[in-house]
Design an enzyme around this catalytic site. Structure first.
Site, PDB file in Angstrom:
ATOM      1  N   GLY A 140      32.699  33.380  47.611  1.00 41.28           N
ATOM      2  CA  GLY A 140      31.966  34.562  48.098  1.00 41.28           C
ATOM      3  C   GLY A 140      30.963  34.164  49.172  1.00 41.28           C
ATOM      4  O   GLY A 140      30.254  33.179  49.015  1.00 41.28           O
ATOM      5  N   ARG A 164      39.035  32.565  48.906  1.00 42.84           N
ATOM      6  CA  ARG A 164      39.219  31.906  47.603  1.00 42.84           C
ATOM      7  C   ARG A 164      40.667  31.441  47.592  1.00 42.84           C
ATOM      8  O   ARG A 164      41.573  32.259  47.681  1.00 42.84           O
ATOM      9  CB  ARG A 164      38.957  32.882  46.459  1.00 42.84           C
ATOM     10  CG  ARG A 164      37.549  33.503  46.479  1.00 42.84           C
ATOM     11  CD  ARG A 164      37.285  34.289  45.194  1.00 42.84           C
ATOM     12  NE  ARG A 164      36.142  35.191  45.299  1.00 42.84           N
ATOM     13  CZ  ARG A 164      34.866  34.823  45.149  1.00 42.84           C
ATOM     14  NH1 ARG A 164      34.567  33.565  44.877  1.00 42.84           N
ATOM     15  NH2 ARG A 164      33.895  35.708  45.247  1.00 42.84           N
ATOM     16  N   ASP A 200      29.955  27.786  42.432  1.00 36.37           N
ATOM     17  CA  ASP A 200      30.457  26.827  41.435  1.00 36.37           C
ATOM     18  C   ASP A 200      31.955  26.542  41.561  1.00 36.37           C
ATOM     19  O   ASP A 200      32.384  25.386  41.443  1.00 36.37           O
ATOM     20  CB  ASP A 200      30.083  27.236  40.006  1.00 36.37           C
ATOM     21  CG  ASP A 200      30.604  28.613  39.632  1.00 36.37           C
ATOM     22  OD1 ASP A 200      31.053  29.359  40.536  1.00 36.37           O
ATOM     23  OD2 ASP A 200      30.574  28.939  38.439  1.00 36.37           O
ATOM     24  N   THR A 245      25.497  30.667  47.261  1.00 38.09           N
ATOM     25  CA  THR A 245      25.919  31.799  46.427  1.00 38.09           C
ATOM     26  C   THR A 245      24.720  32.682  46.133  1.00 38.09           C
ATOM     27  O   THR A 245      23.614  32.170  45.917  1.00 38.09           O
ATOM     28  CB  THR A 245      26.532  31.334  45.083  1.00 38.09           C
ATOM     29  OG1 THR A 245      26.656  32.464  44.209  1.00 38.09           O
ATOM     30  CG2 THR A 245      25.687  30.295  44.364  1.00 38.09           C
ATOM     31  N   ASP A 274      24.394  34.238  43.494  1.00 42.96           N
ATOM     32  CA  ASP A 274      24.239  34.311  42.036  1.00 42.96           C
ATOM     33  C   ASP A 274      23.124  33.423  41.478  1.00 42.96           C
ATOM     34  O   ASP A 274      22.666  33.626  40.357  1.00 42.96           O
ATOM     35  CB  ASP A 274      25.552  33.936  41.337  1.00 42.96           C
ATOM     36  CG  ASP A 274      26.705  34.850  41.726  1.00 42.96           C
ATOM     37  OD1 ASP A 274      26.442  35.957  42.219  1.00 42.96           O
ATOM     38  OD2 ASP A 274      27.872  34.439  41.546  1.00 42.96           O
ATOM     39  N   ASP A 321      23.344  30.495  40.278  1.00 46.72           N
ATOM     40  CA  ASP A 321      23.759  29.936  38.989  1.00 46.72           C
ATOM     41  C   ASP A 321      24.161  28.463  39.066  1.00 46.72           C
ATOM     42  O   ASP A 321      24.992  28.008  38.285  1.00 46.72           O
ATOM     43  CB  ASP A 321      24.902  30.785  38.408  1.00 46.72           C
ATOM     44  CG  ASP A 321      26.100  30.851  39.335  1.00 46.72           C
ATOM     45  OD1 ASP A 321      25.989  30.431  40.502  1.00 46.72           O
ATOM     46  OD2 ASP A 321      27.167  31.318  38.892  1.00 46.72           O
ATOM     47  N   ARG A 371      27.800  37.431  38.483  1.00 41.31           N
ATOM     48  CA  ARG A 371      28.905  36.769  37.795  1.00 41.31           C
ATOM     49  C   ARG A 371      28.431  36.005  36.542  1.00 41.31           C
ATOM     50  O   ARG A 371      28.300  34.786  36.517  1.00 41.31           O
ATOM     51  CB  ARG A 371      29.595  35.772  38.732  1.00 41.31           C
ATOM     52  CG  ARG A 371      30.994  35.374  38.290  1.00 41.31           C
ATOM     53  CD  ARG A 371      31.435  34.109  38.968  1.00 41.31           C
ATOM     54  NE  ARG A 371      31.724  34.300  40.369  1.00 41.31           N
ATOM     55  CZ  ARG A 371      32.893  34.718  40.852  1.00 41.31           C
ATOM     56  NH1 ARG A 371      33.863  34.991  40.030  1.00 41.31           N
ATOM     57  NH2 ARG A 371      33.078  34.848  42.132  1.00 41.31           N
TER      58      ARG A 371
END
Ligand code: F6P
Length: 326
Positions: free
Chosen positions: A14, A75, A106, A129, A131, A133, A175
């Site tokens: 992403g 992706r 990730d 990202t 996110d 994370d 996510r």
């Protein structure tokens, strides 16, 4: 170990705001240090199909302020197979690329780890990202901009929520991670954040309503992190309709709007510092590591830790949301 002459750079997974700032920093630091730089279009997919461009200092002019990624992203299912990675390696060698900088989340860094080990290639990753994370860095590239986008959108929603005295469930990305929901809730003065990290421990919606969260309010905004564990904003609204029909509720899913836009100053600075650090890491002979920044200090984190070690949300912030919304 052979001396690195040419660094390849790609963005994968992403997109995230300030990926361009990272591409610019990697390209210019590499050229400054005497390397040649090749851009790989469309992430690992382009490595397999052989889509390369020469990167000069001018290639990255006037991009720091733009969202998205000039190198495009994708992706790639093929890169997950040993056959796909073998083709990618062959193309890399043919192109004269002997080290890689991978900017992504990730999934992208997991791919980088396997590729680096399989073919003994020096690879340095940058956490790109929204996110947030990835373990080993306080924030990831794009996270701050996404948070600001959430803030602007929720501020607008508050106007209509308050006029109609409604309960809004606003779904944000992440996510399976609650960073955007939790900090987004603090930044917008939302009444609650529903996050996947505690979804199996607590009935967050039930508790919220049982605690009479609307007593002193005429409108309420609840940020819900997208995840099968929370069920998302739609599931929350369905439940409210059945279990608490006294509330007039609405759903807004912010979606991909969170991934776009001009990056904030914080994200541009983060990406620029990380991009420079990635090339410095290659110069020092580092490989198989992600660049992170913790407490304002550059860190190199082994891929395996960045991906596998769970980065935990600060649960105390849930209480902050609660106290500040009384
Ligand atoms: O990882 C970034 C992210 O935006 C997640 O927050 C979200 O779940 C996912 O990507 C969406 O992916 P896609 O753009 O492929 O729909």
């Amino acid at each position: 170990m052979a001396r690195i002459k040419c660094i390849g750079i790609l963005t994968s997974g992403g997109d995230a705001p300030a990926m361009n700032a990272a591409i610019r920093a990697v390209t210019r630091t590499a050229i400054y240090n005497g390397f040649t730089v090749k851009g790989i279009m469309r992430g690992y997919r382009g490595l397999i199909s052989g889509e390369f461009i020469d990167m000069k200092t001018q290639t990255v002019s006037n991009i720091i302020q733009h969202g998205g990624t000039i190198l495009k992203t994708a992706r790639s299912a093929e890169f997950k197979t040993p056959e796909g990675r073998a083709i990618a390696y062959e193309n890399m060698r043919k192109e004269g690329i002997d080290a890689l900088v991978v900017i992504g989340g990730d999934g992208s860094l997991s791919g980088a780890r396997i590729f680096a080990e399989e073919f003994d290639i020096p690879i340095v990753g940058l956490p790109g990202t929204i996110d947030n994370d990835l373990y080993g860095t306080d924030t990831t590239i794009g996270y701050d901009t996404a948070l600001n986008t959430i803030m602007e959108c929720v501020d607008k929603l508050r106007d209509t929520a308050s006029s109609h005295e409604r309960l809004f469930f606003v779904e944000v990305m992440g996510r399976n991670a609650g960073f955007l929901a939790l900090n987004g809730a603090i930044a917008t003065g939302s009444e609650a954040a529903i996050i996947p990290e505690i979804a199996t421990e607590v009935d967050q919606l039930g508790e919220l309503i049982a605690n009479g969260f609307r007593k002193s309010k005429n409108s309420s905004i609840v940020l819900v992190a997208e995840s099968p564990l929370t069920g998302g904003a739609m599931a929350m609204a369905e439940r409210v309709k059945k279990e608490f029909p006294q509330f007039d509720s609405r759903v807004t899913i912010l979606g991909h709007i969170q991934r776009g836009g001009s990056p904030t100053a914080s994200d541009r600075i983060l990406a620029s510092r990380m991009g420079e650090a990635a090339v410095n890491a290659l110069l020092e002979g580092q490989r198989n590591v992600m660049v992170g920044i913790e407490n304002d200090v550059i860190k190199l984190v082994p891929f395996i830790q960045a991906i596998r070690k769970n980065k935990t949300v600060d649960r105390a912030l849930l209480n902050t949301v609660k106290i500040l919304s009384i």
